[in-house]
Enzyme design. Structure first.
Site, short mmCIF file in Angstrom:
data_model
loop_
_atom_site.label_atom_id
_atom_site.label_comp_id
_atom_site.label_asym_id
_atom_site.label_seq_id
_atom_site.Cartn_x
_atom_site.Cartn_y
_atom_site.Cartn_z
N SER A 55 1.01 -1.44 -0.38
CA SER A 55 -0.04 -0.20 -0.31
C SER A 55 0.79 1.37 -0.13
CB SER A 55 -1.09 0.28 0.35
OG SER A 55 -1.74 -0.95 0.76
N LYS A 58 0.54 4.09 -2.52
CA LYS A 58 -0.75 4.90 -2.75
C LYS A 58 -0.26 6.70 -2.67
CE LYS A 58 -3.97 1.70 -0.66
NZ LYS A 58 -4.40 0.90 0.10
N SER A 110 -6.31 3.42 4.35
CA SER A 110 -5.69 2.59 3.46
C SER A 110 -6.24 1.50 2.76
CB SER A 110 -4.44 1.27 4.23
OG SER A 110 -4.05 1.08 2.80
N LYS A 212 2.66 6.52 5.28
CA LYS A 212 2.01 5.91 5.15
C LYS A 212 2.39 4.14 5.28
CE LYS A 212 -2.09 3.63 2.77
NZ LYS A 212 -1.64 2.53 3.71
#
Length: 258
Positions: A55, A58, A110, A212
């Site tokens: 993730s 992202k 997320s 993140k």
């Protein structure tokens, strides 16, 4: 004579301090500590080794959206986004949310579904958005990065390196809207959803400003974070690291002591 003695004493103290600051040892397969203020690497371990990035993909998705879409524009969630596997913002087909709310769902929770909704809104199709992701990666000089989707679900053509993720994050943090989203600890978005950021360092490390988390079974635990103190912004990236929270703290302690 006194001045010479003072200078020698100061030098001895500085040497003792430098020797006391040990280079960190981390559990990651690859890692980096990057000074984005100076644009240089402070410490690295296999930082140019390609790997799945889950993730943390992202980061690029959000970076493109904040550049191209007004934050308060309302987006109708497409059916294509609903029920996307993995982590979710629990979007419902046909509901309307602002770009900002979808970005919060993307970066705090997320949400893989939020990634699809934002990609489709921004470019008209997920495929065109992925092409834009790869164009931006080339523009930023991310030589060992490739994107296959906007959310980071496992794909052999969706990969990067610790170094490239650090460079991408350094560029993204220069955008005020991106920086505002990733430093947010908690939020409430349309439909009464309450979100809490998965990045524990926002609570655990003084000066942390994002960024993140990521995880899949194939990729392992991945963490991209940033911290700011005394005008310096450092970025830490660990890939496939089962002890990432502690490792990032150790990296920052080392970096800020330099």
């Amino acid at each position: 004579m006194k001045r010479i003695f003072a200078a020698v004493l100061l030098a001895a103290v500085l040497c003792l301090h430098a020797s006391a600051v040990q280079a960190p040892s981390v559990s990651a397969s690859s890692a980096i500590l990057y000074d984005s203020t100076a644009g240089k690497v402070i410490w690295e371990h296999r930082s140019e080794e390609s790997a799945l990035i889950a993730s943390t993909t992202k980061i690029m998705t959000a970076f493109l959206v904040v550049q191209l879409c007004p934050m308060e524009t309302m987006v109708t969630v497409p059916r294509e986004a609903v029920g996307t596997e993995g982590s979710s913002a629990y979007l419902r087909a046909g509901e309307r949310l602002s770009v900002r709310d979808l970005l919060l769902g993307l970066m705090l929770s997320s949400g893989n579904d939020a990634a699809i909704a934002l990609a489709k809104y921004t470019c008209g199709s997920v495929e065109d958005f992925v092409r834009l992701m790869n164009w931006e990666a080339a523009k930023l000089g991310l030589e060992n990065t490739r994107f296959a989707n906007p959310n980071g679900l496992d794909d052999e053509n969706n990969y990067s390196t610790a170094l490239d993720l650090a460079k991408l994050t350094a560029a993204a943090l220069q955008n005020e809207r991106f920086a505002e989203i990733v430093v947010t600890k908690q939020a409430q978005i349309g439909g009464g959803r309450r979100l809490k950021n998965h990045n524990k360092l926002l609570w655990q490390y003084d000066g942390c400003i994002g960024v993140k988390t990521g995880f899949t079974k194939a990729a392992g635990r991945i963490l991209v974070s940033a911290a700011k103190r005394d005008g310096r912004t450092l970025i830490a990236v660990t890939i496939n690291d089962g002890n990432d929270w502690a490792d990032h703290k150790a990296l920052y302690d080392y970096g800020f002591a330099q």
